[in-house]
Write a protein that holds these residues in place. Sequence first.
Motif, short mmCIF file in Angstrom:
data_model
loop_
_atom_site.label_atom_id
_atom_site.label_comp_id
_atom_site.label_asym_id
_atom_site.label_seq_id
_atom_site.Cartn_x
_atom_site.Cartn_y
_atom_site.Cartn_z
N HIS A 63 0.83 -1.20 0.00
CA HIS A 63 0.00 0.00 0.00
C HIS A 63 0.87 1.25 0.00
N CYS A 64 0.35 2.32 -0.59
CA CYS A 64 1.09 3.58 -0.65
C CYS A 64 1.36 4.08 0.77
N GLU A 65 2.62 4.45 1.02
CA GLU A 65 2.98 4.87 2.39
C GLU A 65 2.37 6.24 2.74
N ARG A 66 1.90 6.96 1.70
CA ARG A 66 1.30 8.29 1.96
C ARG A 66 -0.22 8.19 2.16
N CYS A 67 -0.91 7.59 1.14
CA CYS A 67 -2.38 7.62 1.19
C CYS A 67 -3.01 6.27 1.48
N GLY A 68 -2.21 5.22 1.48
CA GLY A 68 -2.73 3.91 1.85
C GLY A 68 -3.38 3.12 0.72
N ARG A 96 3.24 2.15 -9.08
CA ARG A 96 3.12 3.53 -8.58
C ARG A 96 1.83 3.66 -7.79
N CYS A 97 1.72 4.77 -7.09
CA CYS A 97 0.49 5.04 -6.36
C CYS A 97 -0.58 5.48 -7.36
N PRO A 98 -1.77 4.83 -7.35
CA PRO A 98 -2.82 5.22 -8.29
C PRO A 98 -3.35 6.63 -7.98
N GLY A 100 -1.48 9.13 -7.35
CA GLY A 100 -0.51 10.11 -7.84
C GLY A 100 0.45 10.63 -6.79
N CYS A 101 0.55 9.98 -5.61
CA CYS A 101 1.51 10.42 -4.59
C CYS A 101 2.93 10.29 -5.15
N GLU A 102 3.78 11.25 -4.78
CA GLU A 102 5.16 11.23 -5.30
C GLU A 102 6.04 10.32 -4.45
ZN LIG Z 1 -0.67 7.41 -2.51
#
Ligand SMILES: [Zn+2]
Length: 455
Positions: A63-68, A96-98, A100-102
């Motif tokens: 999972h994305c570490e920013r938005c999950g 990549r994060c769907p 759009g997190c960098e």
């Molecule tokens: Zn994200």
Amino acid sequence: MSCLKASIPQIDNTLQELIGAVENAPSLGAMMLAAWRLARLLAVRLVEGELAKRAQRPTEWPHCERCGKKLKSKGFEGRQLTGLIGVVRWERRVGRCPGGCEIGQVAPLDTELGLQPNQRTSGGLKRAACALAVFVPFEIATVLLKLLTETAVSSGAVWTWVQEAGQASMDRLKQQLEALQDGQEPGEEEVEAAVAALPLLVGADGVMVPFRPNGGKPNGRTVWREVKVAVLARLSQRITRTGKQASQLVQRRLVAVLGSIDDLSPRLWLEARRQGILSAEIVVWLCDGGRGFWRLFRERFEKHAQGILDFYHAAQNLWKGAKVWLDGRTKRSRQWFAQARRKLRRGKANEVLADLQAALALDGLPDSARKTLQNLYDYLDTHRDHIDYARFKALGLPIGSGLVESACKWLIQQRFKGVGMRWSEDGFNHLLHLRLDWVNGRFDDLFAFAASPNC
Ligand SMILES: [Zn+2]
């Protein structure tokens, strides 16, 4: 064998050429070299084949570490890693994060394989290059590495790896010193019982190193700075080829710092604790007349160690005194010196001190001679407990600090004082700490971060 040879081209057609090189080799040397190249390439192909297989397995997207949100595949991308066997290339899925997190691209297979993001070289290759750089200049290290492994790296890359590993070593030492400061006891290094029973010898010396002036810029005059070096070792006896008994140092550990005696002090004490200064039966501090080192002895070691003033240094001072006192009467000064030296050697330091006191009481002694004699008297008197040479000899202890000094000089001389060499402070410190870790047997730990440090 022919079966093996027949099957190799099935792995990779291009290997056929290398098999041909083995078959057509005009000499055994050429044959072994060709076979080795084939083996290396075969190893690379095997690894690449395995990586390709693993890359095809279904990917567990994290999972994305920013938005999950669960990361999404962006398809396959290439990656390569240079190791001791050569360059390995493979393709694996990146995601990549769907949302759009960098967070950049994420490759779960890389993580699974123990790779660091951006890692382009294996830990094993770095370790080998750093080990070579501990002994030879960076340019020669790359030549040797190529000769031994056929892997080409630039001397700039070796330099960078040395800085990284050296910094890791310095950070580790800093932590250990802080822990000691906080009252955490460093564990004693394990040694065989026979070694633990030997006297522990501690000594220190200063060695000059050429530095660049002006914060590391290459131009300008060389600046010489003193590196404080100390050695801790167990004193053992060996029989030489001519049947004589000679001292040798075992379980040798070195400590060094580009800095003052006060910088050396905690480092030396940390190592002394590891080398069992509190449990060793006999501890000897052996040093020449350098005042700062004897201050260190009083501050840290006096309670635990017998101090021995280097006999040759003491004798040299006797000679200086005799020369000034009996100026112009060469024969008499030689006689007095020879006699005083003999007395000192035989444990009659009190007689030498009495002789000096009598000389100081003489009328008409020139001021310069009086000053020299008084200095000599004070020097021997200060070291009264450290010049009992007859007793030291009887105990089998050395009375000369030559062993200590050569160990200290070797550490610096062999690598840092080549023709035309001049160091920046950082460059010197990083390599010095790597070199210390090497001689102290703690080098491999620095590269243990790599999942497979051997390749
Ligand atoms: Zn994200």
